[in-house]
Design a protein around this motif. Sequence first.
Motif, PDB file in Angstrom:
ATOM      1  N   GLU A 248      32.625  72.413  34.953  1.00  0.00           N
ATOM      2  CA  GLU A 248      33.450  73.552  35.375  1.00  0.00           C
ATOM      3  C   GLU A 248      33.554  74.563  34.241  1.00  0.00           C
ATOM      4  O   GLU A 248      33.713  74.202  33.071  1.00  0.00           O
TER       5      GLU A 248
ATOM      6  N   SER B 231      33.725  63.457  37.286  1.00  0.00           N
ATOM      7  CA  SER B 231      35.175  63.600  37.252  1.00  0.00           C
ATOM      8  C   SER B 231      35.560  64.990  37.745  1.00  0.00           C
ATOM      9  O   SER B 231      34.701  65.802  38.125  1.00  0.00           O
ATOM     10  N   ASP B 232      36.868  65.284  37.710  1.00  0.00           N
ATOM     11  CA  ASP B 232      37.343  66.593  38.150  1.00  0.00           C
ATOM     12  C   ASP B 232      37.005  67.696  37.148  1.00  0.00           C
ATOM     13  O   ASP B 232      37.319  68.860  37.380  1.00  0.00           O
ATOM     14  N   GLU B 233      36.352  67.340  36.043  1.00  0.00           N
ATOM     15  CA  GLU B 233      35.874  68.354  35.098  1.00  0.00           C
ATOM     16  C   GLU B 233      34.566  68.985  35.579  1.00  0.00           C
ATOM     17  O   GLU B 233      34.119  69.976  35.009  1.00  0.00           O
TER      18      GLU B 233
ATOM     19  N   ASN C 114      35.801  70.229  42.905  1.00  0.00           N
ATOM     20  CA  ASN C 114      35.668  69.387  41.714  1.00  0.00           C
ATOM     21  C   ASN C 114      35.561  67.912  42.082  1.00  0.00           C
ATOM     22  O   ASN C 114      36.173  67.458  43.043  1.00  0.00           O
ATOM     23  N   GLY C 115      34.805  67.178  41.290  1.00  0.00           N
ATOM     24  CA  GLY C 115      34.700  65.739  41.469  1.00  0.00           C
ATOM     25  C   GLY C 115      33.732  65.331  42.559  1.00  0.00           C
ATOM     26  O   GLY C 115      32.925  66.127  43.046  1.00  0.00           O
TER      27      GLY C 115
END
Length: 322
Positions: A156, A181-183, A204-205
């Motif tokens: 991101e 991951s959500d990054e 995300n993710g």
Amino acid sequence: MIAEDFKELLSSLCGLSHHQRNVAKAALDRQTDLPEVIEVVETRFELKPACPHCAGILLSRYGFASGLQRYRCQSCRKTFNALTGSPLARLRHKPKWPGYLAALAESKTVRESAAEAGVHRNTSFRWRHWFLDGISLDYPGALEGITEADETYLLESDKGKRNLSRQPRKRGGSAQKRGISDEQVCILVARDRSGHTLDFVTGNGQLARTRLSEALKRLLATDALLVSDGNPTYSAFCRTEGISHEAVNLSQHQRVKGAYHIQNVNAYHSRFKLWLDRFHGVATDYLPHYLGWRRVFEQHHNPTPQWLLNAALGNFQQSTVT
């Protein structure tokens, strides 16, 4: 002008006097690409003339402004031109559009495009996303037959934002968490064997079944057979929607299963990421524009500035997903 005549013309320039060179330069400066832009814009409007305010078709001509014919609607009495209501309605410097679109066709950076068109780099950045806002909507209507689908991930990026919800990282930095991951931002790409491609930024993710359904449910033809890796999200989606499905178990080194594989879509991921590297990182908010930009090159080889201008105005050569 053919190449031989042009070379002869260039060779004759050395014989010009100082005054003659200045006259020739002034004549060249008066030549612009504005007539070409006007022709594309007016031709598009004439295909379906209607008031952008009320959709009325009773129109009367109402003079000219900035080279464009103005009209007045007999229903709502409002005036407009062929660009009113289009994504390019308020863009200025029309004679410079073809030069900028030529740079866009060559995937040049913001600064290179600015130099090519003779505009400021900030203008170049704004123009990139004004033009791509329309161009990126050039989607095929549906995917048919054997259709490969797979996701890829990018870190991101909040590039350009003043206020961050996390600590800033240097360009080319890595995620703090291991694995997906959500990054990371998920990009879903689906591609049939005819080369028709759909792409989506799904958040995300890991890819969620609801996001997969939102993206593909209405865009797969009834005869489509979806091929994916072993991710259970795809099999759950296909069972729910009654779509034929084949899975290739990459974790067991199964790359091909008879006629089924996802090598086309994985190769597309590789080409996209390699092409994206030239921009030295792009903001996540603009990812749909870059996906659409790359898709143009995949589906329309060597697009001309005229073709790109038509696409930016919504005049596509293939059906658009709505």
